[in-house]
Write a protein that holds these residues in place. Structure first.
Motif, short mmCIF file in Angstrom:
data_model
loop_
_atom_site.label_atom_id
_atom_site.label_comp_id
_atom_site.label_asym_id
_atom_site.label_seq_id
_atom_site.Cartn_x
_atom_site.Cartn_y
_atom_site.Cartn_z
N VAL A 79 0.87 -1.18 0.00
CA VAL A 79 0.00 0.00 0.00
C VAL A 79 0.91 1.23 0.00
O VAL A 79 1.72 1.41 0.91
CB VAL A 79 -0.95 0.02 1.21
CG1 VAL A 79 -1.85 1.25 1.16
CG2 VAL A 79 -1.77 -1.25 1.28
N ARG A 80 0.75 2.06 -1.04
CA ARG A 80 1.58 3.26 -1.20
C ARG A 80 0.68 4.48 -1.39
O ARG A 80 -0.44 4.36 -1.86
CB ARG A 80 2.48 3.12 -2.42
CG ARG A 80 3.45 1.97 -2.33
CD ARG A 80 4.29 1.87 -3.61
NE ARG A 80 5.24 0.80 -3.53
CZ ARG A 80 6.43 0.92 -2.94
NH1 ARG A 80 6.80 2.06 -2.42
NH2 ARG A 80 7.25 -0.10 -2.90
N SER A 81 1.22 5.64 -1.03
CA SER A 81 0.49 6.88 -1.27
C SER A 81 1.48 7.96 -1.67
O SER A 81 2.66 7.89 -1.34
CB SER A 81 -0.28 7.31 -0.02
OG SER A 81 0.61 7.72 1.00
N VAL A 131 -2.74 4.11 7.24
CA VAL A 131 -3.47 3.09 6.50
C VAL A 131 -4.22 2.21 7.50
O VAL A 131 -3.63 1.75 8.48
CB VAL A 131 -2.52 2.20 5.67
CG1 VAL A 131 -3.27 1.07 5.00
CG2 VAL A 131 -1.76 3.01 4.67
N LYS A 132 -5.50 1.99 7.25
CA LYS A 132 -6.29 1.04 8.03
C LYS A 132 -7.00 0.13 7.05
O LYS A 132 -7.60 0.60 6.08
CB LYS A 132 -7.30 1.76 8.92
CG LYS A 132 -6.64 2.54 10.03
CD LYS A 132 -7.65 3.20 10.93
CE LYS A 132 -6.89 4.01 11.98
NZ LYS A 132 -7.73 4.95 12.67
N ILE A 133 -6.90 -1.17 7.30
CA ILE A 133 -7.51 -2.16 6.42
C ILE A 133 -8.58 -2.91 7.21
O ILE A 133 -8.34 -3.38 8.32
CB ILE A 133 -6.46 -3.13 5.85
CG1 ILE A 133 -5.40 -2.33 5.08
CG2 ILE A 133 -7.12 -4.18 4.97
CD1 ILE A 133 -4.25 -3.15 4.56
N TYR A 134 -9.77 -2.99 6.59
CA TYR A 134 -10.92 -3.65 7.21
C TYR A 134 -11.43 -4.75 6.29
O TYR A 134 -11.34 -4.63 5.06
CB TYR A 134 -12.06 -2.65 7.43
CG TYR A 134 -11.70 -1.48 8.28
CD1 TYR A 134 -11.85 -1.53 9.66
CD2 TYR A 134 -11.19 -0.31 7.71
CE1 TYR A 134 -11.50 -0.43 10.45
CE2 TYR A 134 -10.84 0.78 8.49
CZ TYR A 134 -11.01 0.71 9.86
OH TYR A 134 -10.66 1.79 10.64
N VAL A 137 3.65 0.51 3.04
CA VAL A 137 3.57 -0.62 3.95
C VAL A 137 3.23 -1.87 3.14
O VAL A 137 2.53 -1.82 2.14
CB VAL A 137 2.51 -0.37 5.07
CG1 VAL A 137 1.12 -0.24 4.49
CG2 VAL A 137 2.55 -1.44 6.14
N LEU A 138 3.77 -3.01 3.58
CA LEU A 138 3.50 -4.30 2.97
C LEU A 138 2.70 -5.10 3.97
O LEU A 138 3.16 -5.35 5.09
CB LEU A 138 4.82 -5.01 2.62
CG LEU A 138 4.71 -6.28 1.79
CD1 LEU A 138 4.15 -5.97 0.41
CD2 LEU A 138 6.08 -6.95 1.66
N GLN A 149 -0.47 -4.49 -5.45
CA GLN A 149 -0.18 -3.13 -5.02
C GLN A 149 -1.41 -2.24 -5.08
O GLN A 149 -2.20 -2.32 -6.00
CB GLN A 149 0.91 -2.52 -5.90
CG GLN A 149 1.30 -1.12 -5.48
CD GLN A 149 2.53 -0.63 -6.21
OE1 GLN A 149 3.45 -1.38 -6.43
NE2 GLN A 149 2.54 0.63 -6.58
N VAL A 150 -1.56 -1.41 -4.05
CA VAL A 150 -2.56 -0.35 -4.02
C VAL A 150 -1.77 0.95 -3.95
O VAL A 150 -0.92 1.11 -3.08
CB VAL A 150 -3.47 -0.48 -2.77
CG1 VAL A 150 -4.36 0.73 -2.63
CG2 VAL A 150 -4.28 -1.76 -2.85
#
Length: 177
Positions: free
Chosen positions: A33-35, A42-45, A60-61, A128-129
Motif C-alpha cells: 500500500v503506497r500513497s 493506512v487502516k484495512i478492514y 507498507v507491505l 499493489q494499491v
C-alpha cells in the motif's frame, strides 16, 4: 514393474494436487500500500464484516488472506488518511488466479474442486494499491467570500438622508410631482 509403479504414483500425485496451491500457496498474499505523499495512515478492514485487519503508514507491505472460506474470496476496504489531505478509500477484491484455471485444466478435478478452493490458492489479490492524496483546499480569503448579508433597500426622508449622509446633501435635487 517399478517404472509402472513410479508412473502411477506420479500420475496420482498430479491428480491429487492443486496447481495453484503448488505454484502460489494457500497462505496470505503480501499487498503493498503506497500513497503520494507517503507517511499516510493506512487502516484495512474486512469489507464484509467491517473487522479491522491491519494498520500502518505508507509505504507498507501487509499480508492479507486471499480467501474467507471454501470457494469464497476475500474483500478488503483500505482507508488512507493524512492531515491536510482528503481521505481515500480503496476496495481490494480477490479474483480467480490464472494458475487455478490453467493448471487445473491440465492436472485434475481434485485441485479444481477441492484442494485449491480449500486452501484459498484459487484466489489472488492485487499486489499493489497506490493512491494520490489530494490536498484539502484552504478556504477562500475574506475578500473573495460572498457578503454575509445582502443590503436591503430602505426609504428615507430628506432630513434622515442629510443627517446620516451629509456628503450627499449637496447632490439632492427637489422633485415636484
Amino acid at each position: 514393474m517399478n517404472v509402472r509403479n513410479a508412473l502411477a504414483a506420479a500420475a496420482a500425485a498430479l491428480l491429487a494436487s492443486g496447481c495453484a496451491t503448488i505454484v502460489k500457496g494457500g497462505g496470505p498474499e503480501p499487498v503493498s500500500v503506497r500513497s503520494q505523499p507517503s507517511d499516510a495512515d493506512v487502516k484495512i478492514y474486512d469489507a464484509v464484516t467491517g473487522i479491522h485487519i491491519a494498520s500502518g503508514k505508507t509505504p507498507v507491505l501487509v499480508p492479507l488472506a486471499k480467501s474467507t472460506g471454501f470457494f469464497l474470496g476475500s474483500k478488503y476496504r483500505v482507508v488512507i488518511e493524512k492531515p491536510g489531505f482528503e481521505k481515500r478509500e480503496v476496495l481490494i477484491d480477490s479474483h480467480v488466479s490464472g494458475w487455478y484455471i490453467a493448471g487445473n485444466i491440465a492436472f485434475g478435478l481434485l485441485g479444481w474442486l477441492i484442494i485449491d478452493p480449500a486452501t484459498g490458492a484459487m484466489w489472488t489479490l492485487d499486489e499493489q494499491v497506490s493512491v494520490d492524496l489530494m490536498p484539502i483546499a484552504p478556504p477562500p480569503p475574506p475578500s473573495a467570500q460572498a457578503p454575509a448579508e445582502k443590503p436591503v433597500a430602505r426609504l428615507m426622508t430628506v432630513d434622515e438622508l442629510r443627517e446620516q449622509h451629509p456628503e450627499l446633501a449637496s447632490h439632492l435635487v427637489p422633485v415636484v410631482l
